[in-house]
Design a protein around this motif. Structure first.
Motif: not given
Length: 240
Positions: A177-182
């Motif tokens: 969620t939010r600013s998280a990326t793989e």
């Protein structure tokens, strides 16, 4: 009250009879009397000392009961903790202490429920875990933007290293969620040398395990949820 008299005079400017004037002035006098009574009455009375004492007594009793709930959870006596917090809700649901205890109540609510199979959108590392195993599976819910998660997730690696030889399974689940990326998640896993399986989930697992805050953890055995709470509160007895 002079304003009322002025209004009366303006209204009566065109009246011809003194009797009509007198009638209106009498009504104004009566109205002034009613207003004076209301002013003397003052604001609503405050609760009595007895009412305050009862509220304080409830808060103290609720705090004591919540302390007992946490002690039972620490000892791994989850069924007793569930019964105690249910009694607490019944007796003290109007207290501030209960408002703080609701999160723990939600955690205890899932104890004993079927875990079902693990549902993920994508495995980021490792293989699928088997919730039906007789050996414990620790499930960790976390997000890369959460500072407490970034502390707990690497620390759990030591637990995994110690108990994986005894059959412990562990899996980390993130919704990104939010600013998280793989990419950010993969960088963190590599930087902290986290080796246990990691996967992205849609949120279904979080709902199933009543996760409302992170980091959160659960222990599953033989398809049943046997523990829920903050990962730092998990005792070795629960996974040993």
């Amino acid at each position: 009250m002079k304003i009322l008299h002025i209004i009366a005079c303006l209204l009566l400017a065109g009246c011809a009879t003194a009797d009509r004037v007198q009638q209106l002035e009498d009504k104004l006098t009566a109205l002034e009397g009613e207003i004076a009574k209301l002013e003397k009455k003052g604001p609503a009375s405050k609760p009595t000392a007895g009412d305050d004492a009862a509220s304080d007594a409830d808060e103290n009793a609720a705090r004591e009961m919540f302390t007992e709930v946490n002690a039972l959870m620490k000892e791994g006596k989850m069924d007793e903790a569930k019964a105690k917090i249910a009694a607490m809700e019944k007796k003290y649901s109007s207290t501030k202490t209960w408002r703080r205890a609701r999160k723990v109540s939600a955690e205890l609510e899932v104890i004993g429920k079927d875990s079902g199979d693990i549902e993920v959108e994508k495995w980021l590392q490792g293989d699928a875990v088997d919730f039906s195993s007789s050996k414990p599976t620790m499930v960790v819910f976390w997000e890369i933007w959460c500072p407490h998660c970034k502390r707990e997730v690497p620390q759990l690696q030591a637990t995994y290293d110690e108990y994986k030889g005894k059959g412990l399974q562990m899996v980390g689940l993130t919704k990104m969620t939010r600013s998280a990326t793989e990419e950010k998640v993969q960088e963190f896993i590599k930087e902290k040398n986290v080796s246990y399986p990691m996967a992205k989930e849609s949120g279904n697992m979080s709902k199933k395990f009543n996760v409302s805050g992170i980091p959160a953890a659960a222990v599953v055995k033989e398809g049943k949820i046997v523990w829920r709470g903050h990962p730092a509160r998990l005792s070795k007895e629960m996974i040993g």
